[in-house]
Design a protein around this motif. Structure first.
Motif, PDB file in Angstrom:
ATOM      1  N   THR A 164       0.836  -1.200   0.000  1.00  0.00           N
ATOM      2  CA  THR A 164       0.000   0.000   0.000  1.00  0.00           C
ATOM      3  C   THR A 164       0.873   1.253   0.000  1.00  0.00           C
ATOM      4  O   THR A 164       0.512   2.280  -0.587  1.00  0.00           O
ATOM      5  CB  THR A 164      -0.918   0.013   1.233  1.00  0.00           C
ATOM      6  OG1 THR A 164      -1.712  -1.175   1.237  1.00  0.00           O
ATOM      7  CG2 THR A 164      -1.832   1.232   1.224  1.00  0.00           C
ATOM      8  N   PHE A 165       2.032   1.156   0.642  1.00  0.00           N
ATOM      9  CA  PHE A 165       2.956   2.283   0.728  1.00  0.00           C
ATOM     10  C   PHE A 165       4.199   2.047  -0.142  1.00  0.00           C
ATOM     11  O   PHE A 165       4.529   2.848  -1.006  1.00  0.00           O
ATOM     12  CB  PHE A 165       3.382   2.508   2.185  1.00  0.00           C
ATOM     13  CG  PHE A 165       2.256   2.887   3.090  1.00  0.00           C
ATOM     14  CD1 PHE A 165       1.860   4.208   3.211  1.00  0.00           C
ATOM     15  CD2 PHE A 165       1.592   1.920   3.820  1.00  0.00           C
ATOM     16  CE1 PHE A 165       0.818   4.566   4.056  1.00  0.00           C
ATOM     17  CE2 PHE A 165       0.543   2.266   4.666  1.00  0.00           C
ATOM     18  CZ  PHE A 165       0.151   3.583   4.782  1.00  0.00           C
ATOM     19  N   TRP A 166       4.884   0.920   0.108  1.00  0.00           N
ATOM     20  CA  TRP A 166       6.112   0.590  -0.620  1.00  0.00           C
ATOM     21  C   TRP A 166       6.408  -0.888  -0.387  1.00  0.00           C
ATOM     22  O   TRP A 166       6.614  -1.315   0.741  1.00  0.00           O
ATOM     23  CB  TRP A 166       7.279   1.448  -0.126  1.00  0.00           C
ATOM     24  CG  TRP A 166       8.546   1.301  -0.883  1.00  0.00           C
ATOM     25  CD1 TRP A 166       8.741   1.468  -2.227  1.00  0.00           C
ATOM     26  CD2 TRP A 166       9.840   0.965  -0.341  1.00  0.00           C
ATOM     27  NE1 TRP A 166      10.063   1.256  -2.555  1.00  0.00           N
ATOM     28  CE2 TRP A 166      10.756   0.953  -1.421  1.00  0.00           C
ATOM     29  CE3 TRP A 166      10.294   0.693   0.952  1.00  0.00           C
ATOM     30  CZ2 TRP A 166      12.098   0.664  -1.244  1.00  0.00           C
ATOM     31  CZ3 TRP A 166      11.641   0.411   1.128  1.00  0.00           C
ATOM     32  CH2 TRP A 166      12.529   0.404   0.040  1.00  0.00           C
ATOM     33  N   LYS A 210       6.347  12.721   9.257  1.00  0.00           N
ATOM     34  CA  LYS A 210       5.859  12.199   7.980  1.00  0.00           C
ATOM     35  C   LYS A 210       6.035  13.243   6.870  1.00  0.00           C
ATOM     36  O   LYS A 210       6.363  12.915   5.726  1.00  0.00           O
ATOM     37  CB  LYS A 210       4.393  11.800   8.110  1.00  0.00           C
ATOM     38  CG  LYS A 210       4.114  10.693   9.142  1.00  0.00           C
ATOM     39  CD  LYS A 210       4.638   9.362   8.688  1.00  0.00           C
ATOM     40  CE  LYS A 210       4.351   8.246   9.681  1.00  0.00           C
ATOM     41  NZ  LYS A 210       2.919   7.950   9.869  1.00  0.00           N
ATOM     42  N   ALA A 253       8.269   6.467   2.220  1.00  0.00           N
ATOM     43  CA  ALA A 253       7.085   6.678   1.392  1.00  0.00           C
ATOM     44  C   ALA A 253       6.092   7.551   2.156  1.00  0.00           C
ATOM     45  O   ALA A 253       6.089   7.603   3.393  1.00  0.00           O
ATOM     46  CB  ALA A 253       6.451   5.334   1.032  1.00  0.00           C
ATOM     47  N   LYS A 254       5.215   8.228   1.421  1.00  0.00           N
ATOM     48  CA  LYS A 254       4.306   9.184   2.046  1.00  0.00           C
ATOM     49  C   LYS A 254       3.443   8.510   3.112  1.00  0.00           C
ATOM     50  O   LYS A 254       2.757   7.525   2.839  1.00  0.00           O
ATOM     51  CB  LYS A 254       3.409   9.831   0.980  1.00  0.00           C
ATOM     52  CG  LYS A 254       2.532  10.939   1.541  1.00  0.00           C
ATOM     53  CD  LYS A 254       1.733  11.639   0.453  1.00  0.00           C
ATOM     54  CE  LYS A 254       0.888  12.757   1.047  1.00  0.00           C
ATOM     55  NZ  LYS A 254       0.090  13.464   0.018  1.00  0.00           N
ATOM     56  N   ASP A 255       3.557   9.015   4.341  1.00  0.00           N
ATOM     57  CA  ASP A 255       2.759   8.609   5.498  1.00  0.00           C
ATOM     58  C   ASP A 255       2.994   7.164   5.934  1.00  0.00           C
ATOM     59  O   ASP A 255       2.187   6.586   6.675  1.00  0.00           O
ATOM     60  CB  ASP A 255       1.261   8.820   5.230  1.00  0.00           C
ATOM     61  CG  ASP A 255       0.901  10.292   5.109  1.00  0.00           C
ATOM     62  OD1 ASP A 255       1.524  11.108   5.816  1.00  0.00           O
ATOM     63  OD2 ASP A 255       0.001  10.629   4.320  1.00  0.00           O
ATOM     64  N   ALA A 256       4.103   6.562   5.523  1.00  0.00           N
ATOM     65  CA  ALA A 256       4.414   5.179   5.902  1.00  0.00           C
ATOM     66  C   ALA A 256       5.221   5.142   7.196  1.00  0.00           C
ATOM     67  O   ALA A 256       5.957   6.084   7.518  1.00  0.00           O
ATOM     68  CB  ALA A 256       5.183   4.484   4.789  1.00  0.00           C
TER      69      ALA A 256
END
Length: 288
Positions: free
Chosen positions: A39-41, A197, A241-244
């Motif tokens: 979902t993120f990386w 983040k 990664a964004k918000d991970a």
């Protein structure tokens, strides 16, 4: 999946890319690696070879020919063979083949060597030039560590503490992952980088020729931490990664092309040059 372990640590490595996927501390029952949530990386610690970062137009020139390589090269998508395995160490091997020579015209042996000693995992990159001419390449790490390390803390409780006080100008990434022509002011006269983040909303933090050779991922609210050691790597990336819930600490021998690079491989910033039959070695390590 291949496993090495000792009384304190257990490590899992995927032969696809010889990628570190788990670093588990048996003493405190904690996983220190990012779980590769797609979902993120969907990666956890890809190896970057034979380039680091992006090429301008995904191409480079060598001896009058044009070659195409994706960002970070091809090794992370290749299956490595297991050359040597012991209970607490393992060596993975990748060699050139017909497909690699179409995009990287050098014979090579590339080894990833994972070794456990007490609470430390060492990761060694060994590059051998098996050809008759000089070899031009880059290599780097991209390990992603879980943040937070404890359920009673949050991402913003953590920071990176370097072993030297730094003035860290940031080399921002332009469209296509290229390095901008000029650095921007970022960290000055400090050894601490607070994690948020939002810090990574504009891609990676890229640093050049830092003095530090160690950085500790830690929080003042919990005892769990890790020390990352990276001697003789002239470039460093910090990314998530964004918000991970992870942070990548990326030691590099090599760097993405700059916006004004003319794409000649032999003139690429940070490129390593290896004579015939010579071996290049670099090691980073994580201590828990």
């Amino acid at each position: 999946m291949q496993t090495i372990e000792n009384q304190l640590l257990k490590v899992n490595i995927n032969p696809l890319g010889a990628e570190l996927v788990s670093l588990f501390n048996k003493e405190n029952d904690t996983e220190y690696m990012w779980n590769a949530d797609p979902t993120f990386w969907g990666k956890s610690s890809p190896v970057l070879f034979p380039i680091v970062g992006a090429l301008k137009n995904n191409q480079y020139f060598y001896q009058g020919k044009t070659y195409t390589l994706p960002r970070h090269g091809f090794a992370r998508e290749r299956v490595f063979s297991v050359e040597v395995q012991k209970e607490d160490s393992i060596t993975f091997l990748l060699k050139e083949d017909e497909e690699s020579l179409k995009v990287f015209p050098f014979p090579f042996e590339f080894r990833l060597i994972y070794t456990l000693v007490e609470k430390t995992l060492s990761v060694t990159y060994s590059v051998t030039n098996t050809g008759n001419e000089e070899m031009y390449f880059s290599v780097g790490g991209h390990p992603a560590f879980a943040v937070p390390l404890s359920e009673d803390t949050v991402y913003e409780d953590y920071y990176l503490e370097f072993n030297q006080t730094e003035d860290f100008p940031r080399w921002e990434l332009a469209d296509g992952g290229l390095i901008k022509k000029e650095a921007t002011r970022f960290l000055e006269n400090t050894n601490r980088l607070a994690l948020t983040k939002e810090l990574f909303y504009q891609d990676a933090l890229v640093f050049k020729h830092q003095k530090s050779t160690e950085v500790i991922l830690k929080s003042d609210n919990v005892s769990k931490q890790l020390k990352f050691t990276f001697e003789n790597f002239p470039f460093l990336g910090i990314w998530a990664a964004k918000d991970a819930n992870f942070v990548c600490i990326e030691p590099w021998c090599g760097i993405a092309d700059s916006e004004n690079h003319e794409q000649e491989l032999t003139e690429k910033e940070g490129i390593e040059v290896l004579a015939s039959d010579q071996i290049f070695l670099r090691t980073w390590s994580v201590s828990l």
